[in-house]
Design a protein around this motif. Structure first.
Motif, mmCIF file in Angstrom:
data_model
loop_
_atom_site.group_PDB
_atom_site.id
_atom_site.type_symbol
_atom_site.label_atom_id
_atom_site.label_comp_id
_atom_site.label_asym_id
_atom_site.label_seq_id
_atom_site.Cartn_x
_atom_site.Cartn_y
_atom_site.Cartn_z
ATOM 1 N N LEU A 76 0.829 -1.210 0.000
ATOM 2 C CA LEU A 76 0.000 0.000 0.000
ATOM 3 C C LEU A 76 0.861 1.258 0.000
ATOM 4 O O LEU A 76 0.643 2.171 -0.807
ATOM 5 N N VAL B 199 0.722 4.793 7.273
ATOM 6 C CA VAL B 199 0.122 3.496 6.930
ATOM 7 C C VAL B 199 -0.008 2.675 8.206
ATOM 8 O O VAL B 199 0.962 2.534 8.963
ATOM 9 N N THR C 80 -4.265 5.724 7.291
ATOM 10 C CA THR C 80 -4.983 4.658 6.593
ATOM 11 C C THR C 80 -5.616 3.727 7.621
ATOM 12 O O THR C 80 -4.962 2.851 8.164
ATOM 13 N N GLY D 134 -8.746 7.882 6.131
ATOM 14 C CA GLY D 134 -9.445 6.984 5.211
ATOM 15 C C GLY D 134 -9.683 5.658 5.914
ATOM 16 O O GLY D 134 -8.820 5.165 6.635
ATOM 17 N N ASN E 65 -10.173 1.994 4.896
ATOM 18 C CA ASN E 65 -10.018 1.160 3.709
ATOM 19 C C ASN E 65 -11.022 0.011 3.692
ATOM 20 O O ASN E 65 -11.253 -0.637 4.720
ATOM 21 N N ARG F 3 -5.489 -1.725 -4.093
ATOM 22 C CA ARG F 3 -4.512 -0.793 -3.490
ATOM 23 C C ARG F 3 -4.262 0.402 -4.412
ATOM 24 O O ARG F 3 -4.001 1.500 -3.938
ATOM 25 N N LEU G 260 -6.922 2.874 -3.773
ATOM 26 C CA LEU G 260 -6.638 3.551 -2.505
ATOM 27 C C LEU G 260 -5.519 4.575 -2.676
ATOM 28 O O LEU G 260 -5.560 5.664 -2.087
ATOM 29 N N TYR H 296 -5.721 8.378 -1.467
ATOM 30 C CA TYR H 296 -4.815 8.982 -0.465
ATOM 31 C C TYR H 296 -4.021 10.148 -1.055
ATOM 32 O O TYR H 296 -3.715 11.110 -0.341
#
Ligand SMILES: NC(=O)c1ccc[n+]([C@@H]2O[C@H](COP(=O)([O-])OP(=O)(O)OC[C@H]3O[C@@H](n4cnc5c(N)ncnc54)[C@H](OP(=O)(O)O)[C@@H]3O)[C@@H](O)[C@H]2O)c1
Length: 208
Positions: free
Chosen positions: A12, A70, A101, A136, A138, A172, A175, A179
């Motif tokens: 990610l 992350v 995340t 966020g 996920n 990913r 995402l 992001y």
């Protein structure tokens, strides 16, 4: 502006870094990694970034304006302190904004609930940090489920995201796009977004 991404050696973090590198417009993109050698292929500056090393994190965040954190891989309880190490180091280093995340899911009653609870605690820590922020949540990464398809066929079911624990799938790379938007667009600050992809449905909806 200087943007840093933690765990940039992972799938990610690496996807977010590649998206930012491809779309950079005068920004400096740097990566933090527990194992910097694992991220050398990105072709950007990589600094040491072990979530368990507060002083190292503080030194590596020097000059960073906006940070993408992350979520970690350790046991849920251990992650909370690791994430706090990153948040405190960011504050001490003068970072202005942090993007985290997190994860979707119910906080009680499923195998994932302890992980969801630890992510909710870090969300609270980010909101309480005093820094500008965006969060966020996920959806489930679809790539591992594609890899597990033979074992699912043998088992006769896919038990992820079932019953009261339903949530959307995402890739990913989707995402990473989301992001990049949360990092750059300050009109999204102070909000928490569910991030998943469905045909003809906007992939991100503010939930707080
Ligand atoms: N929504 C979902 O379906 C889903 C599924 C799986 C995971 N997740 C979450 O999403 C995150 C990213 O997933 P991913 O697919 O990118 O995982 P991944 O490819 O396995 O990468 C994990 C990354 O975490 C780094 N890391 C581990 N411990 C660390 C520490 N103590 N300090 C700093 N970095 C550390 C690893 O660094 P090294 O190179 O040093 O090993 C690696 O870069 C996971 O950490 C997990 O919280 C979500």
């Amino acid at each position: 502006m200087t943007i840093a991404i933690t765990a940039v050696s992972g799938q990610l973090g690496g996807a977010i870094a590649r998206n930012l590198i491809e779309t950079a417009d005068g920004e400096t993109i740097i990566g933090l990694a527990r194992t910097p050698a694992n991220a050398k292929d990105l072709g950007i500056e990589i600094r040491a970034g072990d979530y368990g090393q507060p002083e190292q994190l503080r030194a590596s965040l020097a000059g960073v304006d906006t940070l993408l954190l992350v979520s970690g891989m350790d046991a849920p309880d251990a992650r909370i302190q690791q994430h706090r190490n990153v948040i405190e180091a960011a504050k001490a280093a003068g970072v202005q904004k942090i993007v985290y995340t997190s994860i979707q899911g119910v906080e009680e009653g499923t195998a994932f609930s302890p992980v969801v609870q630890s992510n909710r605690q870090t969300e609270a820590d980010v909101r309480d940090s005093g820094l500008a922020y965006a969060i966020g949540r996920n959806g489930i990464y679809i790539e591992p489920d594609v890899e597990y398809i033979e074992s699912y066929k043998a088992k006769g079911e896919i038990a992820n995201s079932a019953g009261a624990g339903k949530c959307g799938y995402t890739t990913r790379s989707e995402l990473a796009h989301a992001y990049a938007c949360l990092l750059r667009n300050d009109t999204l600050n102070g909000q928490t977004f569910n991030l998943w992809a469905l045909p003809s449905v906007k992939p991100s909806l503010p939930i707080t």
